[in-house]
Design a protein around this motif. Structure first.
Motif, short mmCIF file in Angstrom:
data_model
loop_
_atom_site.label_atom_id
_atom_site.label_comp_id
_atom_site.label_asym_id
_atom_site.label_seq_id
_atom_site.Cartn_x
_atom_site.Cartn_y
_atom_site.Cartn_z
N LEU A 120 33.70 63.87 43.51
CA LEU A 120 35.01 63.05 42.65
C LEU A 120 36.17 63.63 43.78
O LEU A 120 36.59 64.83 43.68
CB LEU A 120 35.16 63.55 41.46
N THR A 143 30.49 57.13 43.14
CA THR A 143 29.91 58.64 42.80
C THR A 143 28.73 58.83 43.54
O THR A 143 28.66 59.25 44.48
CB THR A 143 29.97 58.83 41.24
N ILE A 199 29.71 57.74 33.78
CA ILE A 199 29.15 57.69 35.39
C ILE A 199 27.81 56.73 35.29
O ILE A 199 27.00 57.01 34.47
CB ILE A 199 28.70 58.95 35.92
#
Length: 444
Positions: free
Chosen positions: A428, A278, A323
């Motif tokens: 993403l 990420t 995350i």
């Protein structure tokens, strides 16, 4: 271990204060930052909730510095309070306990932390800080203790190799990060631990647990002038080194070419991780992704994953996503456990949900509900010295703005559905998701 009556009364008094005092949210706290005389950065927050002081010395000395000796940072920190030039482990333990102090040392992917919690009453505080400084300056890693902990760590790793939870998280990071240091578990491997010598541990200590590699974080009820004296004492105790090899091992972070990974292990359930790379810590898309993840899988029973996977379909008791930004690019991960026979359906459902969420984004109502929930829960996340300390440590290590906590609520409230949709599409990518399964049946 016996504790003298005077100390016992003081500890009991402190706990009564903690129990009966109504904690106030300290999100508007002022973080003071200054340099010690030998140029160590210090971050300090005054918290008068209880008569305690919490200290963390953060080192850029996590498992990403292990190089080929995976587990070296973890083993070094596990041994660091086992003895000094002047004291044995039992003497260190007795002095800390008799002064009501708590010592800990931990190693993570990026950083390591050596910490002390102490009462502020002068005689206890002075003695606790003295032994803390001695550990920082002259740990000597006794040979006998080194062998004991090394063998214990090998046994721990072998035991973990039969636990599907441990195997699945380790396989996820290995599959996602390949040759990058993040691929390796903090505790290392049996083969790497067996190769580590006492000399390796001492070299790591002398190369990384040093002044040039440190930041000091203090949260407590001491006055600012007392904090400055404390910081100087800690800073002076830190060793100095001219070793130029204390840099992050820079393996490349690349998206894996393979997208499905299975490891057969005797288990009644399949342990599943789905995720991808990420962002780094400090990325300007952090807050949109924070809210996005809360909606998708980080918000407990209110999250999309929980509603679909547990409530509607009954695939799993618990399912969540997170995350995890790091100094290098961190992961997004979705985790659940389900019956082997349901693994394929659960995986397909989650991938469909991800595709739809990334494509369409959340609704305006979902965003508003999530923002309100995050903001309303935030005071509870900074309601203790330990909570504040961990946030300040994050700010210090990752060079985040000093007003990060002050502006947290404002930054969350400023997130819009468009911000989230843009961030999701930028970060993403459907083709980058990998799926890891550990269990009895291969769902692929």
């Amino acid at each position: 271990m016996l504790i003298n009556k005077k100390l016992y009364k003081f500890i009991i008094f402190s706990f009564f204060i903690l129990i009966f005092m109504i904690s106030k949210a300290e999100a508007n706290m002022e973080i003071k930052k200054f340099l010690t005389k030998n140029k160590v950065e210090v971050f300090y927050v005054n918290s008068s909730t209880i008569p305690m002081v919490d200290i963390q010395v953060i080192f850029d000395a996590g498992s990403n510095k292990d190089n080929k000796l995976n587990g070296l940072s973890n083993l070094t920190h596990g041994l660091i309070n086992e003895g000094t030039k002047n004291k044995k482990y039992d003497e260190i333990s007795y002095e800390l306990e008799s002064n009501g102090a708590i010592f800990s040392a931990s190693s993570y992917k990026d950083k390591s932390i050596i910490s002390l919690r102490s009462l502020t009453q002068e005689n206890y505080f002075k003695n606790s800080v003295k032994i803390f400084a001695e550990i920082l300056s002259s740990a000597n890693f006794p040979k006998e203790q080194f062998e004991i902990q090394k063998n214990q760590l090998i046994s721990f790793i072998k035991e973990g190799a039969t636990d599907p939870s441990d195997v699945s998280i380790n396989l996820f990071y290995k599959s996602l990060y390949g040759k990058h240091p993040y691929a390796n578990p903090n505790e290392g491997y049996v083969s790497s631990i067996e190769r580590i010598s006492r000399k390796d541990v001492m070299n790591f200590y002398n190369s990384y647990i040093i002044r040039q590699n440190a930041k000091i974080v203090i949260v407590g009820s001491l006055k600012f002038e007392e904090i400055k004296k404390l910081a100087e004492k800690i800073s002076i105790s830190l060793n100095s080194s001219t070793n130029k090899n204390n840099q992050v091992h820079k393996g490349e972070i690349q998206s894996p070419s393979k997208k499905s990974f299975f490891k057969k292990l005797n288990s009644e359930q399949s342990h599943i991780y789905i995720g991808q790379h990420t962002i780094k810590r400090g990325d300007n898309r952090n807050f949109p992704l924070y809210v996005a993840n809360y909606i998708f899988g980080g918000g407990g029973f209110s999250s999309k994953l929980m509603k679909e996977i547990r409530v509607k379909r009954g695939y799993a008791y618990s399912v969540y996503s997170y995350i995890y930004p790091l100094k290098s690019i961190g992961p997004m991960a979705i985790n659940l456990e389900t019956k082997n026979s349901q693994a394929k359906d659960a995986i397909n459902t989650i991938h469909e949900m991800l595709n739809q969420y990334i494509s369409k984004g959340p609704t305006k109502k979902e965003v508003e509900d999530a923002k309100n929930a995050i903001v309303n829960k935030f005071p509870l996340r900074v309601s203790s010295n330990k909570d504040i300390l961990n946030y300040i440590s994050m700010i210090a290590y990752y060079d985040l703005p000093l007003d990060y906590l002050v502006n947290f609520e404002k930054n969350i409230q400023s997130v819009t559905p468009k911000n989230i949709k843009d961030a999701l599409k930028e970060v993403l990518l459907d083709e980058n998701f990998i799926t890891v399964v550990v269990g009895n049946e291969n769902p692929f």
